[in-house]
Design a protein around this motif. Structure first.
Motif, PDB file in Angstrom:
ATOM      1  N   LEU A  28       0.721  -1.147  -0.228  1.00  0.00           N
ATOM      2  CA  LEU A  28      -0.191  -0.036  -0.098  1.00  0.00           C
ATOM      3  C   LEU A  28       0.711   1.271  -0.042  1.00  0.00           C
ATOM      4  N   PHE A  29       1.842   1.450   0.858  1.00  0.00           N
ATOM      5  CA  PHE A  29       2.533   2.499   0.913  1.00  0.00           C
ATOM      6  C   PHE A  29       4.093   2.556   0.334  1.00  0.00           C
ATOM      7  N   GLY A  30       4.356   1.480  -0.195  1.00  0.00           N
ATOM      8  CA  GLY A  30       5.805   1.499  -0.734  1.00  0.00           C
ATOM      9  C   GLY A  30       5.712   2.098  -2.242  1.00  0.00           C
ATOM     10  N   PRO A  31       6.952   2.282  -2.657  1.00  0.00           N
ATOM     11  CA  PRO A  31       7.264   3.168  -3.839  1.00  0.00           C
ATOM     12  C   PRO A  31       6.644   1.858  -5.095  1.00  0.00           C
ATOM     13  N   ASN A  32       5.925   2.340  -6.010  1.00  0.00           N
ATOM     14  CA  ASN A  32       5.417   1.302  -7.095  1.00  0.00           C
ATOM     15  C   ASN A  32       5.469   1.971  -8.395  1.00  0.00           C
ATOM     16  N   ARG A  33       6.847   1.958  -8.932  1.00  0.00           N
ATOM     17  CA  ARG A  33       7.300   2.548 -10.070  1.00  0.00           C
ATOM     18  C   ARG A  33       7.456   1.326 -11.469  1.00  0.00           C
ATOM     19  N   PRO A  34       6.661   0.575 -11.876  1.00  0.00           N
ATOM     20  CA  PRO A  34       7.172  -0.492 -12.710  1.00  0.00           C
ATOM     21  C   PRO A  34       7.596   0.044 -14.015  1.00  0.00           C
ATOM     22  N   SER A  35       8.639  -0.554 -14.389  1.00  0.00           N
ATOM     23  CA  SER A  35       9.133  -0.261 -15.690  1.00  0.00           C
ATOM     24  C   SER A  35       9.460  -1.492 -16.675  1.00  0.00           C
ATOM     25  N   GLU A  36       9.743  -1.483 -17.576  1.00  0.00           N
ATOM     26  CA  GLU A  36      10.041  -2.653 -18.529  1.00  0.00           C
ATOM     27  C   GLU A  36      11.202  -3.163 -18.031  1.00  0.00           C
ATOM     28  N   ARG A  37      12.193  -2.613 -17.408  1.00  0.00           N
ATOM     29  CA  ARG A  37      13.507  -3.074 -16.871  1.00  0.00           C
ATOM     30  C   ARG A  37      13.385  -3.884 -15.622  1.00  0.00           C
ATOM     31  N   LYS A  38      12.525  -3.299 -14.718  1.00  0.00           N
ATOM     32  CA  LYS A  38      12.252  -3.955 -13.418  1.00  0.00           C
ATOM     33  C   LYS A  38      11.340  -5.302 -13.659  1.00  0.00           C
ATOM     34  N   MET A  39      10.415  -5.350 -14.603  1.00  0.00           N
ATOM     35  CA  MET A  39       9.770  -6.448 -14.772  1.00  0.00           C
ATOM     36  C   MET A  39      10.461  -7.714 -15.609  1.00  0.00           C
TER      37      MET A  39
END
Length: 118
Positions: A28-39
């Protein structure tokens, strides 16, 4: 009889609930910035080469099993060393027999070529 296990059941329920709560708060509170590299499968900064599921040689597993086997034997040395004075000669003879059995296994694996890597 079942009442004796009630504290253990309460502990399991509380620890499971606490783990679920911590994971939920992180989502809920953590950073969530998905990118192609992270996936990608590996996020170590290196581009993966080939598929992630490759066949490994059997020798790798054999070496790993032998390592675990001979690494775990060290676990038995510590309690023996702590109680060595109380065990006396009986404990010393028992440990010598234990080490001889391990040496026989080690020599057998060595003679069979299990420790050679090519």
């Amino acid at each position: 009889m079942l009442l004796d296990y009630l504290p253990i059941a309460i502990l399991v329920i509380l620890s499971t609930g606490l783990a679920a709560l911590i994971v939920g708060i992180g989502h809920l509170f953590g950073p969530n910035r998905p990118s192609e590299r992270k996936m990608e499968s590996y996020e170590s900064g290196m581009r993966p080469i080939g598929p992630g599921t490759r066949r490994l040689p059997v020798r790798f597993y054999l070496i790993a099993v032998l390592f675990i086997l001979f690494d775990i034997e060290v676990i038995f040395f510590l309690p023996w060393a702590v109680t060595f004075r109380q065990l006396g000669w009986f404990g010393l003879i028992e440990m010598v027999v234990f080490i001889l059995i391990l040496l026989v296994g080690y020599v057998y694996a060595w003679k069979k070529g299990a420790l050679e890597w090519e």
